[in-house]
Design a protein around this motif. Structure first.
Motif, short mmCIF file in Angstrom:
data_model
loop_
_atom_site.label_atom_id
_atom_site.label_comp_id
_atom_site.label_asym_id
_atom_site.label_seq_id
_atom_site.Cartn_x
_atom_site.Cartn_y
_atom_site.Cartn_z
N SER A 1 0.84 -1.21 0.00
CA SER A 1 0.00 0.00 0.00
C SER A 1 0.86 1.25 0.00
O SER A 1 0.58 2.21 -0.72
CB SER A 1 -0.93 0.01 1.21
N THR A 2 1.91 1.25 0.80
CA THR A 2 2.82 2.40 0.84
C THR A 2 3.41 2.65 -0.54
O THR A 2 3.39 3.77 -1.05
CB THR A 2 3.94 2.18 1.88
N LEU A 3 3.92 1.61 -1.16
CA LEU A 3 4.52 1.74 -2.49
C LEU A 3 3.50 2.22 -3.51
O LEU A 3 3.74 3.19 -4.24
CB LEU A 3 5.11 0.39 -2.93
N ARG A 4 2.35 1.57 -3.58
CA ARG A 4 1.34 1.92 -4.60
C ARG A 4 0.78 3.32 -4.41
O ARG A 4 0.51 4.02 -5.38
CB ARG A 4 0.21 0.89 -4.60
N LEU A 5 0.59 3.76 -3.17
CA LEU A 5 0.05 5.09 -2.94
C LEU A 5 1.08 6.19 -3.17
O LEU A 5 0.73 7.29 -3.63
CB LEU A 5 -0.51 5.20 -1.52
N LEU A 6 2.34 5.92 -2.88
CA LEU A 6 3.37 6.96 -3.04
C LEU A 6 3.89 7.08 -4.46
O LEU A 6 4.32 8.17 -4.87
CB LEU A 6 4.52 6.73 -2.08
#
Length: 181
Positions: free
Chosen positions: A131-136
């Motif tokens: 989630s961190t990777l995909r959102l950032l």
């Protein structure tokens, strides 16, 4: 039981159960917004900490309550790395961003290959948080050189949609073994 509703204006507070999915999004929205935002309840887990660490590495000041259940986020007014009255600060009060040691996992870099306001490489420690990777990813494509780091299995997940977006935006994004540059 009979309930009757009348027209009127809603007011008050609602306490929601802590949600990891909502917390990632709330942290990112608060980081990009102008001003100061308090997020509570904030789940305490490694994925949320990865998001906090990445946003801190991008210059967002985030202070956690002693028990970790609340965060105060000083927004950057829509552009990470931009110094302003809210984001100024080292994040040291919060422990700063996690350290990156080369060769401890997979990583990749994004660079627009053209105009950059600074020559800093932002190291974003995603750990295992997809989630961190995909959102950032879409949030940092403007004028930055960014290296996302994390566990090898994080980068084994499908990322082709982001490669396509980066290609269309003129941003370098190419796989090379255990990394993407």
């Amino acid at each position: 039981m009979r309930v009757r509703f009348s027209p009127g204006r809603a007011a008050g507070q609602v306490t929601m159960p802590a949600s990891k999915s909502a917390a990632h999004r709330a942290l990112l929205a608060a980081a990009l917004a102008p001003g100061v935002c308090e997020i509570s309840p904030l789940p305490q887990n490694e994925d949320i900490q990865a998001t906090v660490d990445c946003l801190t590495a991008l210059g967002t000041r985030i202070l956690r309550s002693p028990d970790g259940s609340r965060a105060t986020v000083y927004g950057c007014t829509g552009y990470f790395g931009k110094e302003n009255e809210f984001s100024a600060g080292t994040g040291a009060e919060n422990g700063g961003a996690a350290a990156f040691t080369p060769g401890t996992g997979a990583d990749f870099s994004l660079s627009d290959g053209g105009f950059r306001e600074d020559h800093k490489i932002y190291i974003l420690p995603c750990n295992e948080s997809g989630s961190t990777l995909r959102l950032l990813l879409p949030s940092v494509l403007r004028g930055k050189t960014v290296r996302f780091t994390g566990a090898k299995r994080l980068f084994a997940r499908p990322l082709s949609v982001y490669a396509d977006i980066c290609h269309r935006a003129g941003v370098a994004f190419s796989p090379a073994g255990e990394s993407l540059t």
